[in-house]
Design a protein around this motif. Structure first.
Motif, PDB file in Angstrom:
ATOM      1  N   ASP A   1       0.831  -1.215   0.000  1.00 60.90           N
ATOM      2  CA  ASP A   1       0.000   0.000   0.000  1.00 60.90           C
ATOM      3  C   ASP A   1       0.858   1.255   0.000  1.00 60.90           C
ATOM      4  N   SER A   2       1.930   1.232   0.766  1.00 67.13           N
ATOM      5  CA  SER A   2       2.829   2.389   0.832  1.00 67.13           C
ATOM      6  C   SER A   2       3.468   2.659  -0.518  1.00 67.13           C
ATOM      7  N   LEU A   3       3.928   1.610  -1.179  1.00 67.22           N
ATOM      8  CA  LEU A   3       4.513   1.787  -2.511  1.00 67.22           C
ATOM      9  C   LEU A   3       3.473   2.275  -3.517  1.00 67.22           C
ATOM     10  N   ARG A   4       2.263   1.736  -3.408  1.00 62.94           N
ATOM     11  CA  ARG A   4       1.182   2.146  -4.310  1.00 62.94           C
ATOM     12  C   ARG A   4       0.849   3.629  -4.095  1.00 62.94           C
ATOM     13  N   ASP A   5       0.775   4.052  -2.840  1.00 64.05           N
ATOM     14  CA  ASP A   5       0.494   5.459  -2.534  1.00 64.05           C
ATOM     15  C   ASP A   5       1.589   6.369  -3.073  1.00 64.05           C
ATOM     16  N   LYS A   6       2.837   5.955  -2.899  1.00 63.51           N
ATOM     17  CA  LYS A   6       3.963   6.724  -3.437  1.00 63.51           C
ATOM     18  C   LYS A   6       3.848   6.830  -4.952  1.00 63.51           C
ATOM     19  N   ALA A   7       3.545   5.712  -5.607  1.00 66.26           N
ATOM     20  CA  ALA A   7       3.430   5.708  -7.066  1.00 66.26           C
ATOM     21  C   ALA A   7       2.294   6.622  -7.523  1.00 66.26           C
ATOM     22  N   PHE A   8       1.153   6.577  -6.841  1.00 64.04           N
ATOM     23  CA  PHE A   8       0.042   7.459  -7.208  1.00 64.04           C
ATOM     24  C   PHE A   8       0.414   8.928  -7.025  1.00 64.04           C
ATOM     25  N   ALA A   9       1.115   9.245  -5.949  1.00 64.67           N
ATOM     26  CA  ALA A   9       1.513  10.637  -5.719  1.00 64.67           C
ATOM     27  C   ALA A   9       2.409  11.135  -6.847  1.00 64.67           C
ATOM     28  N   ILE A  10       3.335  10.313  -7.258  1.00 58.61           N
ATOM     29  CA  ILE A  10       4.231  10.689  -8.358  1.00 58.61           C
ATOM     30  C   ILE A  10       3.440  10.821  -9.661  1.00 58.61           C
ATOM     31  N   ALA A  11       2.584   9.832  -9.939  1.00 63.21           N
ATOM     32  CA  ALA A  11       1.812   9.853 -11.187  1.00 63.21           C
ATOM     33  C   ALA A  11       0.870  11.057 -11.255  1.00 63.21           C
ATOM     34  N   ARG A  12       0.196  11.362 -10.149  1.00 64.20           N
ATOM     35  CA  ARG A  12      -0.717  12.511 -10.128  1.00 64.20           C
ATOM     36  C   ARG A  12       0.031  13.824 -10.351  1.00 64.20           C
ATOM     37  N   THR A  13       1.182  13.944  -9.704  1.00 63.24           N
ATOM     38  CA  THR A  13       1.972  15.162  -9.857  1.00 63.24           C
ATOM     39  C   THR A  13       2.435  15.318 -11.298  1.00 63.24           C
ATOM     40  N   PHE A  14       2.920  14.242 -11.881  1.00 64.72           N
ATOM     41  CA  PHE A  14       3.393  14.303 -13.270  1.00 64.72           C
ATOM     42  C   PHE A  14       2.233  14.571 -14.220  1.00 64.72           C
ATOM     43  N   ALA A  15       1.077  13.956 -13.971  1.00 63.87           N
ATOM     44  CA  ALA A  15      -0.095  14.142 -14.835  1.00 63.87           C
ATOM     45  C   ALA A  15      -0.587  15.588 -14.827  1.00 63.87           C
ATOM     46  N   ALA A  16      -0.360  16.290 -13.735  1.00 64.56           N
ATOM     47  CA  ALA A  16      -0.813  17.680 -13.624  1.00 64.56           C
ATOM     48  C   ALA A  16       0.226  18.688 -14.117  1.00 64.56           C
ATOM     49  N   SER A  17       1.383  18.205 -14.540  1.00 67.07           N
ATOM     50  CA  SER A  17       2.447  19.124 -14.955  1.00 67.07           C
ATOM     51  C   SER A  17       2.182  19.670 -16.359  1.00 67.07           C
ATOM     52  N   PRO A  18       2.498  20.931 -16.575  1.00 69.80           N
ATOM     53  CA  PRO A  18       2.290  21.550 -17.890  1.00 69.80           C
ATOM     54  C   PRO A  18       3.029  20.830 -19.013  1.00 69.80           C
ATOM     55  N   VAL A  19       4.204  20.273 -18.734  1.00 71.80           N
ATOM     56  CA  VAL A  19       4.951  19.590 -19.793  1.00 71.80           C
ATOM     57  C   VAL A  19       4.151  18.408 -20.347  1.00 71.80           C
ATOM     58  N   VAL A  20       3.428  17.696 -19.484  1.00 71.36           N
ATOM     59  CA  VAL A  20       2.618  16.549 -19.929  1.00 71.36           C
ATOM     60  C   VAL A  20       1.343  17.023 -20.610  1.00 71.36           C
ATOM     61  N   ILE A  21       0.645  17.949 -19.982  1.00 75.30           N
ATOM     62  CA  ILE A  21      -0.620  18.441 -20.549  1.00 75.30           C
ATOM     63  C   ILE A  21      -0.385  19.059 -21.918  1.00 75.30           C
ATOM     64  N   ASP A  22       0.636  19.898 -22.035  1.00 72.69           N
ATOM     65  CA  ASP A  22       0.924  20.537 -23.322  1.00 72.69           C
ATOM     66  C   ASP A  22       1.293  19.504 -24.383  1.00 72.69           C
ATOM     67  N   GLU A  23       2.085  18.504 -24.003  1.00 69.18           N
ATOM     68  CA  GLU A  23       2.472  17.461 -24.962  1.00 69.18           C
ATOM     69  C   GLU A  23       1.245  16.722 -25.484  1.00 69.18           C
ATOM     70  N   LEU A  24       0.321  16.390 -24.606  1.00 68.15           N
ATOM     71  CA  LEU A  24      -0.863  15.628 -25.018  1.00 68.15           C
ATOM     72  C   LEU A  24      -1.859  16.477 -25.810  1.00 68.15           C
ATOM     73  N   GLN A  25      -1.693  17.782 -25.761  1.00 72.17           N
ATOM     74  CA  GLN A  25      -2.547  18.671 -26.573  1.00 72.17           C
ATOM     75  C   GLN A  25      -1.840  19.096 -27.862  1.00 72.17           C
ATOM     76  N   GLY A  26      -0.671  18.524 -28.119  1.00 73.18           N
ATOM     77  CA  GLY A  26       0.064  18.844 -29.331  1.00 73.18           C
ATOM     78  C   GLY A  26       0.808  20.165 -29.273  1.00 73.18           C
ATOM     79  N   LEU A  27       0.958  20.723 -28.085  1.00 71.75           N
ATOM     80  CA  LEU A  27       1.609  22.023 -27.928  1.00 71.75           C
ATOM     81  C   LEU A  27       2.982  21.920 -27.287  1.00 71.75           C
ATOM     82  N   GLY A  28       3.364  20.728 -26.881  1.00 65.05           N
ATOM     83  CA  GLY A  28       4.573  20.560 -26.084  1.00 65.05           C
ATOM     84  C   GLY A  28       5.785  20.176 -26.897  1.00 65.05           C
ATOM     85  N   ASN A  29       6.823  19.892 -26.149  1.00 65.66           N
ATOM     86  CA  ASN A  29       8.087  19.457 -26.696  1.00 65.66           C
ATOM     87  C   ASN A  29       8.251  17.979 -26.354  1.00 65.66           C
ATOM     88  N   PRO A  30       8.173  17.084 -27.342  1.00 63.49           N
ATOM     89  CA  PRO A  30       8.265  15.644 -27.056  1.00 63.49           C
ATOM     90  C   PRO A  30       9.539  15.264 -26.303  1.00 63.49           C
TER      91      PRO A  30
END
Length: 187
Positions: free
Chosen positions: A43-72
């Motif tokens: 559970d601890s590892l899963r929580d850590k993984a979710f925290a990392i994934a959520r933070t990365f998913a909310a980052s502008p570099v990811v959002i912009d890339e998925l909207q075709g506006l970012g730098n691959p």
């Protein structure tokens, strides 16, 4: 001439009975703690993984890339940095068609994500699984990526190698015998 055994002294009988009962209780407690520590470690590892994934998913570099506006290249470098700093097996960003925008093996970028366990995340639901994609078996977590208007544009998938999960669990198991021994000596 037959010799009959002398009966055990009362003190010896009580000591043996208490020892057997205490041993049985310690064995049951060990089993319960063993399973509980395994669950808590996972559970601890899963929580850590979710925290990392959520933070990365909310980052502008990811959002912009998925909207075709970012730098691959920038999103790939960010995924690699997160992977190495957190000792993960992978961090993969996919679009809504499950096409990879990042992958630890760069030649797999542009291919579809391996595994059906990504599907709940395509419908906005976080989920976990233990599965094997193109890399080693892993504890995998999936979190949706939403753009600035709240529309889902992709998924971040993150994996922790099962060998790493087992290592953490094994490290925590050694606490059990010491705790039980301390408890037995205290009694």
């Amino acid at each position: 001439m037959s010799r009959t055994k002398a009966p055990m002294k009362l003190g010896t009988s009580v000591f043996l009975m208490v020892s057997v009962v205490l041993g049985a209780v310690l064995l049951v407690v060990y089993a319960l703690l063993f399973f509980r520590i395994n669950q808590l470690s996972e559970d601890s590892l899963r929580d850590k993984a979710f925290a990392i994934a959520r933070t990365f998913a909310a980052s502008p570099v990811v959002i912009d890339e998925l909207q075709g506006l970012g730098n691959p290249e920038a999103v790939q470098r960010a995924a690699e940095t997160i992977t190495h700093r957190n000792q993960l097996l992978f961090v993969t960003v996919t679009d809504m068609d499950t096409v990879r925008h990042t992958h630890p093996e760069r030649e797999r970028i542009g291919e579809h994500f391996a595994g059906r366990d990504i599907y709940p995340a395509l419908f906005g639901l976080e989920n976990t699984s233990i599965n094997r994609g193109t890399l080693d078996p892993a504890l995998r977590v999936f979190t949706p990526v939403f753009n600035y208007d709240g529309k889902q544009v992709g998924v971040v998938a993150l994996g922790i190698a099962l060998t790493s999960v087992q290592k953490v669990i094994s490290e925590n198991r050694w606490m059990i015998p010491w705790a039980l021994l301390a408890g037995a000596l205290r009694s």
